[in-house]
Design a protein around this motif. Structure first.
Motif: not given
Ligand code: 3HC
Length: 292
Positions: A20-21, A50-57, A153-155, A277-285
């Motif tokens: 993420t960072m 790469r996929a996330e950064l291309e989609a972000w751009a 970090a982009l913001v 329990e695997g509840k990690l916040g946004r990244k795990s849903g």
């Protein structure tokens, strides 16, 4: 002992860790015109970055927030690699954003000390591990510091630059100036302290929020609403913990508590059990809120 590079001589940046960072720090550097390599041991991690950064751009261009040529240039300035050795060999500045484990970071910094050019500054994005813990392994402790970015970090404008006892003034100056050239507003922390500034402030708010919720005094939703509508926080403490990741929050508490031993720094049992329990916040849903 060698001299750290001056800001004018930095053209190549290596970001270690495609999580993420790391991925957003790398894009920030690429947007500022630096040839930037993202190195990660996982091919899948690099592909996801790469996929996330291309989609972000693409999203920014579609919204009219980023010029198409600037986006293309930034994406073109990014390289992806699983090979730390070759990536380090031509880096003028390294920002390590790998897993928050001291053994892993020590190994990385030891290799960087051998492989990166003598002038290179070696920074860690760690929020909890002061760079003094890895500095000796590099053989160039004066060129090692924390350069701590914030999620997303982009913001987020803040970068905490943290010096340890042996960090040189030249290293601090170059790191602060690099942060400015990345469009950030750096702050300097003169002595290592667990949590630096921001995570200490954030931890105090989170502790109080958890106390209010755990005592049944108010709901998570109402506590978050109050932080936004009464205090002007962009998001409430529970939404923020979900954004940062409950595993990260739990790790910060563990590491801070191990160092300070203070009762108020102890990990919160509710967060620890959510992590197991695997509840990690946004990244795990799911975390305090459901994102599915
Ligand atoms: N990645 C990239 N950009 C993002 C993003 C993300 N994950 N989330 C939001 N953005 C961008 C949006 O594209 C938008 O950009 P624009 O205004 O130029 O179009 C801008 O941020 C605002 O986004 P939204 O309008 O969707 O939503 P908000 O106005 O609520 O802003 C937020 C989102 C920037 C995340 C804001 O809620 C915020 O500042 N929250 C607090 C974040 C915070 O405190 N971070 C620090 C965490 S602690 C940490 O990281 C330290 C570590 O050691 C734990």
């Amino acid at each position: 002992m060698s001299t750290p590079t001056s800001i004018e001589n930095i053209s190549t940046i290596l970001v270690i860790g495609a999580g993420t960072m790391g991925r957003q720090i790398a894009m920030t550097a690429a947007l500022a015109g630096y040839a930037t390599t993202i190195q990660d041991i996982s091919e899948d991690g690099l592909a996801a970055a790469r996929a996330e950064l291309e989609a972000w751009a693409a999203g920014r261009v579609a919204k009219g927030k980023l010029n198409g040529e600037t986006a293309a240039a930034a994406l073109g300035a990014l390289a992806y690699s699983t090979d730390l050795d070759s990536s380090a060999a031509n880096a003028d500045f390294v920002i390590e954003a790998a897993t928050e484990r001291l053994d892993i970071k020590t190994q990385i910094f030891e290799r960087l000390g051998k492989l990166a050019p003598a002038h290179a500054i070696l920074a860690t994005n760690s929020s909890t591990l002061g760079s003094s813990k890895v500095a000796e392994a590099t053989g160039r402790a004066a060129q090692v510091c924390n350069m701590h970015f914030f999620n997303p970090a982009l913001v987020m404008k803040c970068v905490e630059v943290v010096r340890h006892e042996s960090t040189s003034d030249a290293t601090v100056e170059t790191t602060m100036e690099l942060a400015r050239r990345l469009g950030k507003e750096p702050v300097l922390i003169n002595r290592e302290i667990p949590g630096f500034i921001a995570n200490r402030l954030m931890g105090a708010v989170q502790r109080e929020a958890l106390f209010l919720a755990d005592s049944g005094i108010a709901s998570i939703e109402d506590i978050d609403t109050t932080a936004r509508t009464a205090l002007g926080h962009p998001m409430g403490p529970f939404a923020l913990m979900d954004l940062v990741g409950l595993d990260v929050i739990d790790f910060i508490a563990q590491a801070t508590h191990a160092e300070t031993g203070a009762a108020e720094d102890a990990p919160n049992p509710r967060i620890a059990s959510m992590v197991s329990e695997g509840k990690l916040g946004r990244k795990s849903g799911a975390g305090f809120y459901d994102y599915r």
